[in-house]
Enzyme design. Structure first.
Site, PDB file in Angstrom:
ATOM      1  CB  CYS A 134      -0.933  -0.020   1.203  1.00 36.38           C
ATOM      2  SG  CYS A 134      -1.899   1.485   1.338  1.00 36.38           S
ATOM      3  CB  CYS A 137      -0.618   2.518   4.034  1.00 38.75           C
ATOM      4  SG  CYS A 137      -2.069   1.826   3.279  1.00 38.75           S
ATOM      5  CG  ASP A 138       3.127   1.274   4.464  1.00 35.70           C
ATOM      6  OD1 ASP A 138       2.683   1.729   5.535  1.00 35.70           O
ATOM      7  OD2 ASP A 138       2.868   0.128   4.067  1.00 35.70           O
TER       8      ASP A 138
END
Ligand code: NDP
Length: 312
Positions: A134, A137-138
């Site tokens: 992701c 997300c990261d």
């Protein structure tokens, strides 16, 4: 045991839309949110192709809106996870992670799909230490660093473009000699000077003493000009597609060879009366937020019809 008229599992566009329709029909639906509240869309940035948002919309904002809309019509959203399903007879019984059981007259399965991994032991070893599925997300952790994205579809191109906005350099590792993504996505990637596409390349492992420091890759594996080399990177992002989250129901419902729940014709009906599958868990073809929302709507309409016809 609590018995619910319409139980919805999953909180992506399919689950929330089913909640809006079931709520408006007066079914007092309960939505079990699952592991990823808001569903897969919350792992993306901007949604540009959902009708009604001419300027695009932040994916999390859109899911918040859908959630509030479902709640406005009486859907009750519970932060729980279903761990077991017994669909042997009606009412159907679901077991939650805390051990509690819930019965329901109609069930809408909208559990979506999850990111796939290559299956390398190193992916496990470095998960959370440089391996991610992701970018949204990261990606933040890789500002001004070098990362690789694996895959040649729309997701991979989108993730690579997103990461290029943060990282110093992005390699896109593609196993074929071409990208599968839509033309617009391909252009975005190919025109971005921070992104280098490594065609006909596979990853065989990762290395690093302190999290990921590089990938062992191979160019044209099995060919006469095969070449193995190490690619120094700080982050390794998977974008090679998804697996439908149907395992809990595979014992009861018909699934195809990839695990997608098979529904009847144009309807979200499964082979079990009152049990419906909506969204990506049952859609190997389109996998869009709008198509997921549409099938959630159909499932709720069918559930309402079923309850009325059976005097429930
Ligand atoms: P896709 O199935 O379209 O693409 C998967 C990619 O991963 C392919 O390039 C595939 O390679 C590659 N791949 C699969 N397994 C491996 C492996 N073991 N090793 C290396 N590479 C592998 O998945 P996406 O998630 O990209 O897209 C899913 C659907 O969602 C599509 O319909 C897409 O159009 C849609 N989508 C739309 C978006 C938008 O409209 N904004 C954004 C994101 C997705 P190969 O080509 O060789 O099979």
């Amino acid at each position: 045991m609590e018995t619910i008229r319409c139980l919805i599992i999953g909180s992506g566009p399919a689950g929330y839309t089913a909640g809006i329709y079931a709520g408006r029909a007066g079914l007092k639906p309960v939505i079990i949110e699952g592991l990823q509240p808001g569903g897969q869309l919350t792992t993306t940035t901007e949604v540009e192709n959902f009708p009604g948002y001419p300027d695009g919309v932040d994916a999390n904002d859109m899911m918040d809106d859908l959630r509030r809309q479902a709640e406005r019509f009486g859907a009750e959203i519970r932060s729980e996870i279903v761990v077991k399903a017994d669909l042997s007879k009606a009412p159907y019984v679901l077991t939650l992670d805390g051990g509690k059981e819930l019965a329901c007259h109609t069930l809408i399965i909208a559990t979506g799909a999850s990111a796939k991994y290559l299956g390398l032991a190193d992916e496990e070893k470095y998960r959370g230490q440089g391996v991610s599925a992701c970018a949204t997300c990261d990606g933040f952790f890789y500002r001004k660093k070098t990362v690789a994205v694996v895959g040649g579809g729309d997701t991979a191109c989108e993730e690579a473009s997103y990461l290029a906005g943060l990282a110093q350099k992005v390699y896109l590792i593609v196993r074929k000699p071409f990208l599968r993504a839509s033309k617009a996505m391909q252009d975005r990637v190919l025109q971005n000077e921070k992104i280098e596409v490594l065609f006909e390349t596979n990853t065989e492992g990762l290395y690093g003493n302190n999290g990921v420091e590089g990938a062992h890759v191979v160019y044209r594996r099995g060919e006469s000009d095969e070449r193995r080399y190490d690619l120094p990177i700080d982050g390794f992002f998977l974008a090679i597609g998804h697996k439908p989250n149907s395992d809990l129901f595979a014992q009861w419902l018909k699934t195809d060879e990839h695990g997608y729940i098979v529904t009847e014709g144009q309807t979200p009906q499964t082979g079990i009366p009152g049990v419906y599958a909506a969204g990506d868990v049952a859609d190997p073809l389109y996998r869009q937020a709008i198509t997921a929302a549409a099938s959630g709507c159909k499932a709720a309409i069918e559930a309402n019809r079923f309850l009325q016809e059976n005097g429930l």
